[in-house]
Design an enzyme around this catalytic site. Structure first.
Site, mmCIF file in Angstrom:
data_model
loop_
_atom_site.group_PDB
_atom_site.id
_atom_site.type_symbol
_atom_site.label_atom_id
_atom_site.label_comp_id
_atom_site.label_asym_id
_atom_site.label_seq_id
_atom_site.Cartn_x
_atom_site.Cartn_y
_atom_site.Cartn_z
ATOM 1 C CG ASP A 156 -2.051 0.935 1.140
ATOM 2 O OD1 ASP A 156 -2.017 1.826 0.270
ATOM 3 O OD2 ASP A 156 -3.010 0.790 1.929
ATOM 4 C CB CYS B 140 -5.842 3.094 -1.915
ATOM 5 S SG CYS B 140 -4.510 3.757 -0.946
ATOM 6 C CG ASP C 229 -2.118 0.934 -3.402
ATOM 7 O OD1 ASP C 229 -0.941 1.314 -3.198
ATOM 8 O OD2 ASP C 229 -3.028 1.115 -2.564
#
Ligand SMILES: *[C@@H]1O[C@H](CO)[C@@H](O)[C@H](O)[C@H]1NC(C)=O
Ligand SMILES: *[C@@H]1O[C@H](CO)[C@@H](O)[C@H](O)[C@H]1NC(C)=O
Ligand SMILES: *[C@@H]1O[C@H](CO)[C@@H](O)[C@H](O)[C@H]1NC(C)=O
Ligand SMILES: *[C@@H]1O[C@H](CO)[C@@H](O)[C@H](O)[C@H]1NC(C)=O
Length: 494
Positions: free
Chosen positions: A31, A67, A292
Site C-alpha cells: 500500500d 488506493c 497500488d
C-alpha cells in the site's frame, strides 16, 4: 483431456505424470510503496527471492495514484473510467453500488474460480469495504474493514466479523497465507492475493523492527524541496513554499518508518517462498509483487503523499518470479496495473478475454527487450481530485472555498489535494521516447508534459513549449484513451 490419451497409450504411471497442472499465483500488493525513492531497498527477501530469481519491470505504472481506483483496476483489469471507482469514497464508487452490482461479480477471482482455481484473499480489499459478507469469487477471505491499519482493526474472516487489538496486521496476513498454503495438497491450482497495509500512513512498523535503519533519511533527489513556482506546475503544487528544516526531520522519520513497516512484509515473502518449497509448489507458482501506487516525500516541496502525476507517485514496483522466467531479468517494457488481470488469465490458460483494458505482458516476460524501432505503447493515468467542504482544515490559512484536502498543520499546511487536482495523462514509450503528457480539468486547462529521457526529475514542463502539432496529437490520444474500452485501450495510433 490430454492425460486420458496418454493413459491409454502408456499406461497408468505415465498417465498421472502427464497431467499438466495449471500454475498457481500469489499476488502481493503493498500500500503506497514507491519504487523511485528506493522503496524496494529494505526488502532483502524481495531482492534475493524475487528480483534475483525472476523479472523486474522497470517501467511499471499505476493506472491511478490512489488506493481505491487502483485496487479496483487490479481486480477488474479496467481503467477507472470503465470500473467507475474514481476516489476513496463510497460516492466515488469505492466498494459502491456500481462496483458491487456490475464489476465485482465478474472480477478476476470469480473468473479464476470458474476456471478451477481455489482462491484466497487476505488484507485490504477496497478502502470502503465494510461488509460481513464475503465478496464473490473468494473461497477463503480475510478482508480488512476500511483503510490500512496496523493495530486495532476489524476483519471479515470468511463471513465472521472479528476485532483485533494487539495483533500486527501484516503478521496476521502472513499466518493466514501460510496456513492456506500448507493446506494445498490437491491437484487444484490456487490464486492467493495478499494486500498488507505497509507502508501506508501511519507507517507503523512491527515492534521488532522499530529500531531498524537508524541513519536512513528521505533521499534528497534533485527535485527535493524545490518549490515549483517557476517550474510551471499546476495550481495545487504551484503554491507550495519551501519546507522548513523542522518538518524535514519528520519527513526523514516517516521515510524510515516506511522502510521499517515493510520488513514484516519482507518476512512474509521469505515465509511464503519457504512454504511453497515445502509443499513442492515453488516451481509451479507465479509470485507477483507490486503496489497500488507510489509515493512522494519532499518532491516539489510536497511533504508526503501520492495523488500527483509525477514519477514518484505513478511508478510502482513490479516483480514476477515463476515458471519459465529466467533469473535476474530486467525489462524496460512499459506495463501497468491494468495488465495484471489479462496477464494472470493468459498464464492460467484456458480463459477467455473479457472487458479488460490492459494486455497480457506474457510476451514481455518471454522476451524482456521489446523496445525496438516499431515499438510503442501509451498508458493511461487518471486522477479525480478530492476536496470538499467537509475536508476543510480551519487550522490552516485557507478558506472552504479553496476546496483543498489533506492540509495538515503537521505538514506545515501544505495540502495534498484539491478539487481541481483532476487530471489525465498518457505515459508514452517508444523507440527513444519516454514521455508523459497531462491535462488538468481546472480553470486553466493546465498542461504538464515532461521528457523523462532527458529530465527524469521533471524540472522542465514542456507542455507549453512542444510543437503545436505534437501537443495536438498527445491531446487527441489522451482524449481517446480517456474514453477507451477493451481493445481500443490497447492500441494507440500515435
Ligand atoms: C468491533 O469493532 C467495531 C468498530 O470497529 C465495533 O462497532 C464493534 O462493536 C466491535 N465488536 C466487538 C465484539 O468488540
Ligand atoms: C468522490 O467522488 C464523488 C463522485 O464524483 C464525489 O461526489 C465525492 O465528493 C468525491 N469524494 C471526495 C472526498 O472528493
Ligand atoms: C482551483 O480551485 C480553486 C478553488 O475553487 C480556485 O480558487 C483556483 O483558482 C482553481 N485553480 C485553477 C487553475 O483552476
Ligand atoms: C483517436 O481516435 C480516432 C477514432 O477512433 C482515431 O481515428 C484517431 O487516429 C485516434 N488518434 C490518436 C492520436 O490516437
Amino acid at each position: 483431456m490430454k492425460w486420458l490419451i496418454y493413459c491409454l497409450i502408456y499406461g497408468f504411471v505415465v498417465c498421472s505424470e502427464a497431467e499438466e497442472k495449471k500454475p498457481n499465483f500469489i499476488l502481493i500488493v503493498t500500500d503506497d510503496q514507491d519504487v523511485v525513492l528506493n522503496g524496494l531497498v529494505p526488502m532483502k527477501n524481495v531482492q534475493n527471492l524475487l528480483v534475483k530469481q525472476g523479472i523486474t519491470f522497470q517501467n511499471a505504472f499505476t493506472s491511478s495514484p490512489l488506493c481505491c481506483p487502483s485496487r479496483a483496476t487490479i481486480l477488474s483489469g479496467m481503467y477507472a473510467h470503465n470500473h467507475k471507482t474514481t476516489n476513496n469514497s463510497k460516492s466515488g464508487n469505492c466498494y459502491g453500488y456500481h462496483w458491487r452490482k456490475y464489476i465485482e461479480p465478474n472480477a478476476l477471482p470469480v473468473q479464476l474460480q470458474s476456471n478451477g482455481y481455489e482462491t484466497f484473499f487476505a488484507g485490504k480489499y477496497l478502502n470502503e469495504f465494510n461488509s460481513d459478507k464475503v465478496p464473490p469469487g473468494w473461497d477463503h477471505f480475510y478482508g480488512l474493514f476500511g483503510n490500512s491499519k496496523y493495530y486495532n482493526y476489524r476483519m471479515n474472516e470468511n463471513g465472521q466479523t472479528k476485532n483485533y487489538t494487539n495483533k500486527y496486521l501484516t503478521d496476521l496476513l502472513d499466518e493466514r497465507l501460510i496456513d492456506f498454503l500448507k493446506g494445498q495438497h490437491t491437484s487444484k491450482p490456487f490464486f492467493a492475493y495478499v494486500a498488507p497495509p505497509a507502508p501506508h500512513q501511519p507507517f507503523t512498523p512491527a515492534d521488532r523492527h522499530k529500531d531498524a535503519f537508524p541513519d536512513v533519511k528521505a533521499p534528497r533527489t534533485p527535485n527535493f524541496n524545490i518549490p515549483s513556482g517557476n517550474l510551471d506546475k499546476h495550481w495545487l503544487v504551484s503554491f507550495s513554499t519551501k519546507i522548513p528544516d523542522s518538518l524535514l526531520t519528520t519527513m526523514d522519520m516517516y521515510y524510515r518508518m516506511r522502510w521499517q513497516s515493510l520488513l514484516a512484509v519482507d518476512e512474509m515473502i521469505g515465509n511464503l517462498v519457504k512454504t511453497l518449497k515445502s509443499i513442492d509448489e515453488l516451481d509451479n507458482t507465479y509470485i507477483l509483487f507490486t503496489s497500488d501506487n507510489g509515493y512522494h516525500i519532499g518532491q516539489f516541496a510536497q511533504p508526503w503523499d501520492k495523488r500527483q502525476p509525477y514519477e514518484t507517485d505513478i511508478r510502482v514496483p513490479f516483480v514476477i518470479r515463476g515458471p519459465n522466467i529466467g533469473a535476474k531479468q530486467i525489462s524496460e517494457a512499459p506495463v501497468s496495473l491494468v495488465d495484471l488481470v489479462p496477464t494472470v488469465k493468459d498464464l492460467a490458460g484456458g480463459m477467455k478475454y473479457g472487458n479488460e483494458d490492459g494486455i497480457s505482458i506474457r510476451k514481455f516476460m518471454e522476451s524482456p527487450n521489446v523496445i525496438d524501432k516499431s515499438f510503442h505503447r501509451q498508458l493511461l493515468i487518471q486522477y479525480w481530485g478530492e476536496g470538499n467542504f467537509k475536508m476543510y482544515e480551519p487550522k490552516c490559512p485557507f478558506t472552504k472555498e479553496d476546496e483543498l484536502a489533506g492540509c495538515s498543520k503537521e505538514a506545515g499546511c501544505h495540502c495534498e489535494d484539491s478539487r481541481n487536482n483532476t487530471y489525465a495523462c498518457v505515459r508514452h514509450f517508444a523507440y527513444r521516447t519516454n514521455r508523459i503528457y497531462c491535462e488538468f480539468k481546472d480553470n486553466e486547462q493546465f498542461v504538464e508534459a515532461y521528457d523523462l529521457a532527458s529530465d527524469q526529475y521533471q524540472l522542465t514542463n514542456l507542455g507549453y513549449e512542444m510543437l503545436p502539432i505534437e501537443r495536438a496529437m498527445y491531446s487527441l490520444s489522451l482524449h481517446n484513451m480517456s474514453k477507451c474500452e477493451g481493445v481500443s485501450c490497447q492500441i494507440s495510433n500515435f
